[in-house]
Design a protein around this motif. Structure first.
Motif, short mmCIF file in Angstrom:
data_model
loop_
_atom_site.label_atom_id
_atom_site.label_comp_id
_atom_site.label_asym_id
_atom_site.label_seq_id
_atom_site.Cartn_x
_atom_site.Cartn_y
_atom_site.Cartn_z
N GLY A 174 0.04 6.11 -3.66
CA GLY A 174 -0.37 4.62 -3.98
C GLY A 174 -1.23 4.36 -5.34
O GLY A 174 -2.10 5.33 -5.54
N VAL A 175 -1.00 3.25 -5.89
CA VAL A 175 -2.09 2.80 -6.73
C VAL A 175 -2.86 1.62 -6.45
O VAL A 175 -2.26 0.67 -5.83
CB VAL A 175 -1.22 2.43 -8.10
CG1 VAL A 175 -2.05 1.79 -9.14
CG2 VAL A 175 -0.44 3.83 -8.52
N ASN A 176 -4.17 1.58 -6.65
CA ASN A 176 -4.91 0.47 -6.25
C ASN A 176 -4.95 -0.54 -7.31
O ASN A 176 -5.62 0.11 -8.40
CB ASN A 176 -6.58 0.91 -5.81
CG ASN A 176 -6.46 1.53 -4.43
OD1 ASN A 176 -6.28 0.83 -3.56
ND2 ASN A 176 -6.52 2.94 -4.39
N VAL A 177 -4.80 -1.68 -7.20
CA VAL A 177 -4.83 -2.43 -8.32
C VAL A 177 -5.82 -3.63 -7.98
O VAL A 177 -5.71 -4.11 -6.93
CB VAL A 177 -3.22 -3.17 -8.48
CG1 VAL A 177 -3.36 -4.36 -9.78
CG2 VAL A 177 -2.13 -2.17 -8.98
N THR A 230 -5.52 5.58 -9.14
CA THR A 230 -5.10 6.43 -7.92
C THR A 230 -5.94 7.71 -7.71
O THR A 230 -6.23 8.24 -9.05
CB THR A 230 -3.57 6.71 -8.05
OG1 THR A 230 -3.07 7.54 -6.86
CG2 THR A 230 -3.32 7.54 -9.31
N GLY A 231 -6.28 8.05 -6.68
CA GLY A 231 -7.29 9.12 -6.26
C GLY A 231 -8.48 9.17 -7.22
O GLY A 231 -8.92 10.14 -7.86
N GLY A 232 -8.92 7.82 -7.62
CA GLY A 232 -10.33 7.85 -8.23
C GLY A 232 -9.91 7.85 -10.06
O GLY A 232 -10.97 7.84 -10.56
N LYS A 233 -8.81 7.96 -10.19
CA LYS A 233 -8.47 8.15 -11.77
C LYS A 233 -7.87 6.71 -12.40
O LYS A 233 -6.91 6.16 -11.42
CB LYS A 233 -7.43 9.32 -12.15
CG LYS A 233 -7.24 9.39 -13.32
CD LYS A 233 -6.12 10.40 -13.55
CE LYS A 233 -5.41 10.49 -14.80
NZ LYS A 233 -4.25 11.57 -14.84
N GLY A 292 2.47 -3.39 -15.62
CA GLY A 292 3.27 -2.16 -15.56
C GLY A 292 2.44 -0.83 -15.51
O GLY A 292 1.34 -0.74 -16.23
N PHE A 293 2.80 -0.01 -14.84
CA PHE A 293 1.94 1.29 -14.78
C PHE A 293 2.80 2.50 -14.09
O PHE A 293 3.80 2.05 -13.59
CB PHE A 293 0.75 1.20 -14.17
CG PHE A 293 0.76 0.48 -12.80
CD1 PHE A 293 0.98 1.12 -11.70
CD2 PHE A 293 0.34 -0.83 -12.53
CE1 PHE A 293 1.08 0.60 -10.38
CE2 PHE A 293 0.53 -1.48 -11.39
CZ PHE A 293 0.97 -0.88 -10.29
N GLU A 294 2.31 3.70 -14.20
CA GLU A 294 3.23 4.74 -13.50
C GLU A 294 2.99 4.82 -12.16
O GLU A 294 1.87 4.46 -11.40
CB GLU A 294 2.51 6.01 -13.87
CG GLU A 294 3.46 7.25 -13.51
CD GLU A 294 2.84 8.60 -14.07
OE1 GLU A 294 3.38 9.69 -13.61
OE2 GLU A 294 1.81 8.57 -14.76
N ASN A 295 4.14 4.85 -11.35
CA ASN A 295 3.84 4.75 -9.85
C ASN A 295 3.58 6.26 -9.21
O ASN A 295 3.80 7.38 -9.81
CB ASN A 295 5.48 4.65 -9.34
CG ASN A 295 5.81 3.13 -9.22
OD1 ASN A 295 5.02 2.50 -8.71
ND2 ASN A 295 6.93 2.87 -9.49
N PHE A 296 2.89 6.25 -8.10
CA PHE A 296 2.42 7.34 -7.35
C PHE A 296 2.85 7.14 -6.09
O PHE A 296 2.31 6.04 -5.46
CB PHE A 296 0.88 7.62 -7.72
CG PHE A 296 0.63 8.10 -8.98
CD1 PHE A 296 0.39 9.48 -9.13
CD2 PHE A 296 0.45 7.19 -9.95
CE1 PHE A 296 0.40 10.12 -10.47
CE2 PHE A 296 0.01 7.94 -11.22
CZ PHE A 296 -0.05 9.08 -11.43
#
Length: 725
Positions: free
Chosen positions: A718-721, A689-692, A711-715
């Motif tokens: 958005g999170v690109n998977v 997310t955000g390049g990170k 699983g991962f932390e939500n933002f």
């Protein structure tokens, strides 16, 4: 363009062709899910439903247009909700709006006290002046660009009706002086009918203004009424227009406001009064379906992961699962308000057993809740039906609300037992009993699939003789009617159509029995009428549940009516309900039923009530619990990579033979968990997310189900998977 940035070589038309199913699903679900919110947008409760219903012009510090813009800028369709019987209208009540104090328009009890919804916020008698004020609110909302108006909870308390404002409305409506409702059944009945009419007229006038004003601006703004069920309002002793609104011009639909707070109202069964949340919710949602289905109006089902009253998080969770299951057991509804007040859920603190301090929502419950609400974006309509014997209905009428308060001549109906007595014994034995609104009887669809109809006039009265014509026609054509009632409650004698203008019936049932040529027997009996039958039982329905085993003869009668008279098939008793909707399996097992055995389901299931999203081969469901499963074997397009379940909203999907990518959005500071169907075990996974790049909290492959647990932390942003194999 964002969707294509990783595949610049693929033309848009080719990409659209490859993913037309997903594009169509997104378009179709444009107005499928919603939530109501007064607070400004925040990443902490960015639920990602289709619609944000921004609440109140003056709520949450005002700044209405800013709040609308905040949600619209985040991609929501924005609509407007506000109360029609109460709200943040202090400028009106305290005289800021027109220089006149309007607190005297509050609903008043016999002791002279106003019924308050909050400080300086009374439940109101909807006067012409108040409706003029309300039009300024909906005008401002329309000017802000909302696409729908929701006027919620048109509520007039049964115990109210003593203010001068109400007395004035009485004189205008009836043409004779006000009568104190506690003095006679007649006065109670007339008082309730007026309360009913006042809010019908209020909604009619404001909705008419919405249509006229919005069309003058080249728009068509829709109008909805979020309302409790007729069952709940009757139980809580509130009068509301309910079913009559379904035929109101300019009325587009309802939100069925059913949640733990309404469904936990204690009810009697087998002589015991206690909370029966699943059963109550099932009947409440059903009554909303029966009210709207014949009219074709749109309906949203509401559930709430918490409730207004402060209880423990564990209590909330158990009852959320019960109400959520109940709503999904109606396969003809696929629109949902996924929650009210998300800021209260995500930022509120409530008790946890064993801890002194109130606690915020646990990460596990937040994840489970997000899995559940996001699954609603996928929930299909279905022609499947609940397992069990169909075609048994219980008749309801708006007039159930008219005789709840006060009691007269010692006749009581504790916890609405004259209704529940006809429904709960059947529901507890696994019969998917329906409710039927008498106001809809003239619609040919209302009784189309009903084989056995159970009714009583102990708890309600017919507002028109025409209803009896429809019932008589249905029976003569082969329907089986079970009438339970002693017809000795004090409301049998109110001045109404059956005892005025040339009619001299002592009770409305006499008119019905006359049409059916059924003798007025004190002892009751079973009578052939045309191709159908009538069972006349001289018991009030409350007698069936207020004492232990009071329903034994009732169940025998229903079984005989169903199997022998209606010839509707086998009368199946069991302790469970199961429904398949596409890949979703919804199940509930009842306690206090004919069996204490659990229900065992076999397959390849993802458990959607478990925040770990385990894959199960066997699911055992104990009595008084429910289950919500995703059947991996029922997945459509099994060769296509896809997210089957997730604690986030999934969009922007792109897949190739060796890769799959998507965007996952959900409230920030929560944990995402998802089950993803893939062609093979991944060789590379990135979430950013955000390049990170984000660390993965779960990365487990299940070879048997061909699913990845990720699983991962939500933002919120958005999170690109990206997944490769």
């Amino acid at each position: 363009m964002k969707k294509l940035k990783f595949y610049a070589s693929i033309s848009f038309l080719a990409w659209a062709y490859m993913h037309q199913g997903n594009v169509a699903a997104q378009v179709k679900s444009k107005q499928k899910t919603s939530f109501q919110v007064s607070a400004p947008w925040s990443p902490d409760y960015d639920v990602r439903s289709d619609i944000a219903m921004v609440y109140g012009i003056n709520d949450d510090g005002g700044k209405f247009e800013e709040r609308v813009k905040g949600y619209r800028d985040k991609g929501y369709e924005v609509q407007f909700m506000t109360g029609i019987a109460w709200g943040q209208y202090k400028d009106y009540f305290l005289g800021e709006w027109d220089g006149k104090n309007h607190l005297d328009e509050g609903q008043m009890m016999r002791n002279g006290e106003t019924i308050w919804h909050g400080k300086n916020v009374p439940y109101i008698v909807p006067t012409a002046t108040f409706l003029t004020y309300m039009k300024t609110h909906v005008k401002r909302a329309i000017d802000a660009g909302v696409t729908a108006i929701y006027l919620e909870e048109p509520e007039f308390w049964a115990r109210a009706g003593y203010s001068q404002t109400f007395k004035d409305e009485w004189q205008k409506y009836y043409g004779f002086p006000w009568m104190a409702q506690h003095e006679s059944p007649e006065a109670t009945y007339l008082s309730s009918k007026l309360k009913y009419q006042l809010y019908f007229n209020a909604l009619k006038e404001v909705f008419s203004y919405v249509k006229t004003y919005s069309e003058s601006k080249g728009k068509r703004v829709k109008c909805f009424v979020p309302t409790h069920s007729l069952i709940n309002y009757s139980s809580w002793q509130i009068v509301s227009p309910e079913a009559s609104l379904a035929n109101l011009e300019g009325m587009d639909g309802y939100i069925a406001q059913v949640w733990t707070g309404t469904s936990r109202e204690p009810i009697y069964y087998n002589g015991v009064e206690k909370e029966r949340v699943f059963e109550n919710a099932f009947l409440e949602y059903g009554s909303m379906v029966s009210m709207t289905a014949p009219t074709g109006r749109k309906i949203y089902f509401l559930t709430d992961p918490i409730e207004d009253r402060s209880r423990s998080w564990d209590d909330y969770k158990v009852n959320y699962e019960a109400t959520f299951t109940a709503e999904l057991l109606y396969p003809m509804v696929d629109n949902y308000e996924v929650m009210p007040w998300p800021n209260r859920i995500y930022r509120g603190k409530f008790p946890v057993e064993g801890m002194k301090e109130r606690q915020p929502i646990s990460p596990a419950y937040a994840t489970q809740m997000q899995v559940m609400v996001n699954s609603l974006n996928q929930m299909p309509l279905s022609k499947n039906t609940l397992n069990g014997s169909h075609g048994i209905g219980v008749l309801l009428s708006n007039s159930m609300m008219f005789q709840r308060f006060p009691t007269h001549q010692g006749y009581d109906d504790p916890q609405l037992s004259n209704f529940y007595g006809m429904a709960i014994p059947l529901l507890k034995q696994g019969i998917p009993v329906e409710t039927v609104h008498v106001e809809n009887l003239a619609n040919k669809n209302t009784l189309k699939d009903i084989k056995v109809l159970i009714m009583s006039y102990a708890n309600m009265k017919p507002l028109s003789a025409d209803f009896h014509l429809e019932l008589a026609k249905w029976v003569k054509n082969g329907g089986v009617l079970l009438y339970y009632g002693r017809d000795n409650d004090p409301f049998q004698n109110v001045k109404e159509w059956w005892n005025s203008n040339g009619n001299t019936f002592k009770a409305p049932s006499e008119h019905l029995f006359g049409l059916l040529n059924v003798p007025q027997s004190e002892s009751g009996g079973i009578y052939e009428v045309g191709k159908g039958k009538v069972y006349l039982v001289r018991k009030d329905p409350k007698e069936l549940i207020l004492k232990a085993n009071g329903d034994e003869d009732f169940m025998v009668n229903v079984k005989r009516a169903y199997e022998n008279d209606a010839k509707a098939g086998k009368f199946i008793v069991k302790n469970n309900f199961v429904l398949e909707r596409g890949p979703f399996v919804i199940a509930a097992v009842l306690d206090e039923s004919q069996s204490k055995e659990p229900l065992i389901l076999n397959g390849t299931f993802i458990d959607l009530f478990d925040p770990a999203l385990p894959v199960l081969n066997t699911k055992t469901i104990q009595p008084n619990t429910q289950a919500y499963l995703f059947d991996v074997n029922k997945t459509e397009n099994k060769n296509k990579p896809q997210v089957l379940a997730a604690a986030a909203r999934i969009t922007d999907e792109v897949s190739t033979k060796k890769s799959y990518q998507f965007l996952a959005k959900s409230p920030s500071k929560t944990n995402n968990i998802m089950r993803i169907l893939l062609a093979g075990k991944p060789t590379k996974i990135t979430a950013s997310t955000g390049g990170k790049n984000l660390s993965l909290t779960q990365n487990n492959w299940d070879e048997k189900s061909k699913t990845l647990l990720l699983g991962f932390e939500n933002f919120s942003e958005g999170v690109n998977v990206n997944i490769s194999w």
